[in-house]
Every structure is written in C-alpha cells, then in structure tokens.
Design an enzyme around this catalytic site. Structure first.
Site, PDB file in Angstrom:
ATOM      1  N   HIS A 111       0.830  -1.208   0.000  1.00  0.00           N
ATOM      2  CA  HIS A 111       0.000   0.000   0.000  1.00  0.00           C
ATOM      3  C   HIS A 111       0.865   1.259   0.000  1.00  0.00           C
ATOM      4  CE1 HIS A 111      -3.522   2.491   1.387  1.00  0.00           C
ATOM      5  NE2 HIS A 111      -2.532   3.202   1.907  1.00  0.00           N
ATOM      6  N   GLU A 112       1.823   1.327   0.920  1.00  0.00           N
ATOM      7  CA  GLU A 112       2.645   2.524   1.042  1.00  0.00           C
ATOM      8  C   GLU A 112       3.552   2.710  -0.170  1.00  0.00           C
ATOM      9  OE1 GLU A 112       2.068   4.730   3.207  1.00  0.00           O
ATOM     10  OE2 GLU A 112       0.670   3.514   4.371  1.00  0.00           O
ATOM     11  N   HIS A 157       1.725   4.315  -3.060  1.00  0.00           N
ATOM     12  CA  HIS A 157       1.627   5.774  -2.971  1.00  0.00           C
ATOM     13  C   HIS A 157       2.816   6.434  -3.653  1.00  0.00           C
ATOM     14  CE1 HIS A 157      -1.942   6.327  -0.635  1.00  0.00           C
ATOM     15  NE2 HIS A 157      -1.496   5.736   0.463  1.00  0.00           N
ATOM     16  N   GLU A 180      -6.034   6.636  -1.651  1.00  0.00           N
ATOM     17  CA  GLU A 180      -6.032   5.515  -0.714  1.00  0.00           C
ATOM     18  C   GLU A 180      -6.577   4.249  -1.373  1.00  0.00           C
ATOM     19  OE1 GLU A 180      -5.079   4.999   2.667  1.00  0.00           O
ATOM     20  OE2 GLU A 180      -3.848   6.682   2.032  1.00  0.00           O
TER      21      GLU A 180
END
Length: 266
Positions: free
Chosen positions: A136-137, A140, A196
């Site tokens: 997820h990070e 980004h 997100e």
C-alpha cells in the site's frame, strides 16, 4: 490579476496532466520526479537521524521489514520491467527501516525510502499483513501520489509555474512539510480518499506478486478497525476511507490479486 492566475492555472493543468503508468489515471504532475526524490531523501535522512532505527543484523523485526519490503520491490521491478515501463522506478534506491515508535504507521517516500514503526507490528502480526501495508505505502510512491498532492498545493498557491525554480524554494519547503506532516507524529503523505483506494488496489496486487496471500488484507484491516475502538471520524470528514468501505473495496479486488498469487517457496 485573478483572470491571469486562472488562465495560468488552466494552462499549467493541461500541460502537466499525464497518464500515470501504474494506475492509468490522469494526474497533475508539476514537480520533476528527480527533484521530488532529492527533496524526499533529504527529509528521510533527517528523520532517521532523529529517531531510533533498529539494525537488521541484530533485530529480527527489522530484518523482517527489510525482507518483506525487498520482495515487494523486486516484484514491482520485474512486473514493470516486463511491461516495458521500467522508467516508473527511475532513481529508486530502495531502503527499508524499522523505527522505534508507538505510532501505528508506515510510509514510503519517492525514491523508495520506506519506514515502518514498531507500533504497527502488533497489528500486522505476520509477514503477509506487513506485506499488505508495505504494498500500500509503496504504491503511494510509485503512483506518484505525492507529486500529485504537491502539484495541487502549488497550483492553489499560485506557484505552479515556478515549482522547479529557486524563486519558490521557501514556499515549496513549507508546502512539502505540510503535505508530509514533517515534525509531527502523523508523518507520512496526507493522501486523498481516491489515492487511498488506488494504494489499496495496487498494493494488494504487488503483495500478491511478491508471494504473500492477499486475503490477509481483510484480517489486517479488521484488526486495524478494532484497534481504533470506534474512535474515528465519519468518512466524509476524513481523507481516508472508512474501514467498512475499505474492506469492501479490498474484497472486490481480491480475485484479481489472487490471480497473481504464488506462495513463497519454503
């Protein structure tokens, strides 16, 4: 003057809107990626110097963070290399560090500089859940969400045209610090709700490509929801999705993620 600014903003938006190679979505990118990575590296080094970083040679959790992160980074590199999109990761020099903090947090800066806080590990509980977070990070960063957010802030403050010049240095630094929350416990990019969801989607795929079971995402986010004790603002007051909506989206992405999943050989 207002008309001139509106004209400038319109032209800057049209010129700087590009299709992201990761997500396929058009986004505003006013800041050269190399510049953004250089700024991020400066802030990253400063952060590490001000916090306790665990050594991978003496701390098993730190080695786990490095191991899981490296697998995801390798999977992403192979995936985009095979698609002829290796330039998505131009300038990336991956680093994965575990920092002593009670905060439940992790982040990845442009250029592949990743930090996990020890406060996150009691909730991840296993490598697969940690992979969900790191995927997820990392999304980004590789999806250039930081560039998009910074560009919008520059444009709003009327300095989009000088985003790469010395004329805007002081103002740019203030915006960078505001976007990343530097100096606060909430360190990390303040993403929009759409960003997100993108990070959830592609992070799930990347963790599956790295050999981690994407279904662990549901259990992890249920634990995250339980850890908050219900003390979260309603979704419309938050830049992040509600836990319920996030989990529902993840379930919708699951079949796609499972198509990439091949368990790590023991």
């Amino acid at each position: 003057m207002k008309k001139i600014f509106l004209l400038f903003a319109t032209v800057a938006t049209l010129v700087a809107c590009t299709q992201n190679a990761v997500t396929g979505r058009k986004q505003l990118n006013l800041v050269p990626e190399a510049q953004l990575q250089a700024d991020a590296l400066t802030q990253y080094k400063a952060f590490l110097s001000e916090n306790k970083v665990f050594s991978t040679s003496t701390n098993r959790d730190a080695e786990m963070v490095r191991r899981v992160g490296t697998r995801i980074a390798n999977a992403i590199t192979s995936y985009y290399g095979a698609q002829g999109k290796g330039d998505v990761l131009a300038g990336y020099q991956w680093e994965f560090n575990l920092v002593d903090s009670k905060d439940v947090n992790a982040w990845c800066m442009p250029g592949g500089k990743v930090v996990v806080y020890t406060g996150l590990l009691p909730i991840t509980q296993n490598e697969a859940a940690l992979a969900i977070v790191l995927g997820h990070e990392i999304t980004h960063a590789v999806a250039q969400h930081s560039n998009e957010r910074l560009s919008k802030e520059y444009l709003l403050q009327g300095i989009g045209a000088v985003a790469g010049t010395a004329a805007g240095t002081s103002q740019k630094a203030n915006i960078f610090n505001a976007v990343y929350g530097l100096g606060s416990q909430a360190y990390g990019l303040k993403n929009s709700r759409n960003q997100e969801y993108e990070a959830d989607h592609f992070g799930l795929l990347f963790s599956a490509m790295a050999g981690y079971n994407p279904q662990e995402a549901i259990s992890f986010w249920n634990r995250m929801a339980a850890s908050s004790g219900g003390n979260k603002p309603p979704e419309w007051l938050s830049t992040h999705p509600s836990d319920e909506n996030r989990i529902a989206r993840l379930q919708g992405y699951m079949q796609e993620a499972l198509s990439y999943y091949k368990p790590i050989s023991k």
